[in-house]
Design a protein around this motif. Sequence first.
Motif, mmCIF file in Angstrom:
data_model
loop_
_atom_site.group_PDB
_atom_site.id
_atom_site.type_symbol
_atom_site.label_atom_id
_atom_site.label_comp_id
_atom_site.label_asym_id
_atom_site.label_seq_id
_atom_site.Cartn_x
_atom_site.Cartn_y
_atom_site.Cartn_z
ATOM 1 N N GLY A 29 0.708 -1.097 -0.112
ATOM 2 C CA GLY A 29 0.112 -0.044 -0.050
ATOM 3 C C GLY A 29 0.910 1.246 0.032
ATOM 4 N N ARG A 30 1.996 1.129 0.789
ATOM 5 C CA ARG A 30 3.122 2.273 0.859
ATOM 6 C C ARG A 30 3.139 2.839 -0.696
ATOM 7 N N ARG A 31 3.914 1.734 -1.465
ATOM 8 C CA ARG A 31 4.132 1.964 -2.762
ATOM 9 C C ARG A 31 2.946 2.803 -3.702
ATOM 10 N N VAL A 32 2.005 2.002 -3.367
ATOM 11 C CA VAL A 32 0.577 2.633 -4.316
ATOM 12 C C VAL A 32 0.486 4.027 -3.807
ATOM 13 N N VAL A 33 0.375 4.319 -2.609
ATOM 14 C CA VAL A 33 0.221 5.692 -2.036
ATOM 15 C C VAL A 33 1.122 6.579 -2.824
ATOM 16 N N ALA A 34 2.514 6.163 -2.459
ATOM 17 C CA ALA A 34 3.780 6.984 -2.900
ATOM 18 C C ALA A 34 3.520 7.312 -4.851
#
Lengths: 368, 266
Positions: free
Chosen positions: B148-153
Motif C-alpha cells: 500500500g505504501r508504494r501505491v500511495v507513493a
Amino acid sequence: MENGFLCRDRFQDLLEALRSLGYQCIGPQVRDGAILFVALVAAEELPRGVRDIQAPGSYRLERTAGPRFFGWANGPQALKPLVFAPREVLWRAERAEDATIRFIPELPPPLRLAVIGVRACDLAALDLQDRHFLGPPAEDASYAARRASLFLVAVHCSDPSDSCFCASTGDGPRASTGFDLALTELDDGFIVESGSGRGAQLAASLALDAVTGDMRSEAAAQAEAARARQRRRLPSRDLRAALFARLEHPRWALVAERCLACGNCSSVCPTCFCHAGVETPELDGAASVHARVWDSCFTQSHSYIHGITVRSDTRARYRQWFTHKLGSWHEQYGRSGCVGCGRCISWCPVGIDITEEAAAICTGTGHD
Amino acid sequence: MGEPAVMAKKPRVAVHKFSSCDGCQLAFLNLGEDLLRLSSMVELVHFAEAGPVDPDAEVDIAFVEGSISTAAAIERIRSVRSRSRFLVAMGACATAGGLQALRNLADGAAWVADIYAVPAELDLLASSTALAQHVRVDLELWGCPVSGRRVVAAVRALLFGVSPVEEQDKVCLDCKRSQTVCVMVTRGLPCMGPVTRTGCGALCPRFGRDCYSCYGPAENSNVEALGRRLEGVGLSRTAAGRRFLSINSAAPPFTEAGRRRAQDHE
C-alpha cells in the motif's frame, strides 16, 4: 591509565554505575544467531561462553562452558548504526496556508548510551566516521548529537575470527585510543583502564582490586596470541598507487561474475558512509518527511546523474567500492578506509574476500 | 516512463482487474485512513471491488492488476490503454505474468485437462504475460501483493506531476537498514534477497525466513552467482532452479536462471 581489576561477579557494578550517571547500557547479546548490540540491563544477558565461527559467507555461534563474556570477535553491526543511523529523519517540510514552505529540522532523541564491548576495529572505524561526518566544511548535526551521547567501554579482542585482519591494518586487536574505559578480559575478571576523564571518574567509583604481575603477563600473552592468530592480511596499508595503476586488471571482471551487487559488504562495513535522501510526502501533499537512509555504491541510483548511470555494471561498482575504500580514501581522510574487521568477508552471501581480491589485483602489472 | 504533466484538479482513477487473485486491489482497500483521504482527492470512477463500476471510463490514472491470459484480455487491455493517460501495472501478475505464468514453462493444455471438467469452456492463451508485452506501461509496481505504501507513493508523485521514484534495489539493503541478521549467512537458508527487488521492507527475513522473491528481480541481478550459491547451501540443481521459477517465473532473468537448471536435470 590502568585503574585496577574488576572481579567477574562485580561486572554488574559497572552497569549500575553507568546507569546512575544517566546512561542506557547497550551490550552484546545473542540475537537470531549473531552477536548484536542491544539494550543491556543485567550482566547475565551477556553472551557468556559464546564463540563465533566466521568464514567467507558464513557466521555461526557456538556455546562453550567457558566463563568469558567477550570470547568472540564481532557481529554484523559495529558502532555505525548508533551514530550513522540506517534511517535518520533530517527535516520535515510543511506547506502553510499562504503556500510558503516551512522546513523544520529534526534531531535524534537525546539518549545517553553506554556501549559495552566495543572492539579496537570499531573504535578505528568510529574515528573515520568522525572525520567524515564531523570534519570540515560542515558538521553533521544528527551524527554529532548521537556521537556526543556515547560512553564507550572497549574490550580488547582476545578471540579474532578467521575473517579478521586488524593486525595487518594496524587497528587492533588491542584498543589504544578512543575509549572511555577499556577492559582486558581474563577468566576471573577484567583489568580496567581509563582513556578519558569521565572514564577515570567512573573507574574510581568501582570497587577494584589490585592488578598483579601475573595478570599483566596473561593480558600481554593474550594480546600477542590474538595478533598471531590472524591469517589474513592486506598487501600494504596504502594501496592507492597499486590500485589506480590496475583499473583494467582482469580480476575486476572475474570478481564481478561472483559478486551479487547486493550491498551487504558496504552495509556491514563500519566505515562506509554513503547515503541517499528519501522524501516521504503525506498523501495530501501538505507535508513531507525527508530522511537519510543507508545507500551503497552497489546500487544503480548511487551513480545516477542527469539521465546517466555512471556505473551500470557490477565490475564498475565493485571497483568503485574497492578503490575508494583502499585507495582514494587516503586522499580524503589520510588513511585507508579498511580497519580489518572482516565483516565484508563473513557477511558477503557468496564469500568474496577483500584480502584475496587485493592480493590478486595488486600483484602483477594488470595487463596480463 | 514519459514526463507526467500536472494532473487535473481532481484526477479520475480506475482500478482494473485481469487474471489475478485480487490481492493487489486489497492493497488499496487496506490503506485505511489514506483510502478515505485518497477518495476525497481523486474521483474513483471504476473500482469494482470497492463499489464504482464503469470499465469504459476515460481516466487520468489506471491501476491494472492481473496478467494477460485470454484472447479477450488482450482486447480489453488495449481498450483500457486507449482510455487512460497513465497506466500503472500493479503487482506480480501485471508486471511479470504472475504465478499463472508457470504454465508458460509447461504443457498448459494438459494442466487444464487435468483440472477442469469441461476444458473447452476455457478460452486460455498458451501463456500468461505481463501487461507490458501488450501495451505501453507507464509505471510498474512489483510485488505479490504490491505494498500500500508504494501505491500511495505512486499516486502522490503523479499528483505532484513528477515521476514516481522507482524502488529497484535488492532486499539485502532493507535487511541491513532494519538491522536484520542475514538468514543465509547465519543459517544457510536459500534466500533470494540478493536478487530480489525491495519494497516489502524485508518482511520475510525480519521474521527469520528466507526471501522467496515475490517482488521479482532487482536491477542488475546476478542470478547465476546466486544460483551457484543456492546449490552451495545444499539445494540440488533442480531445487535451486525452482527458487527462480515461482511467483515471478516469467521475469526474464528468473526464467533463464530457472530453466537452465531444470533442463540440466532432464
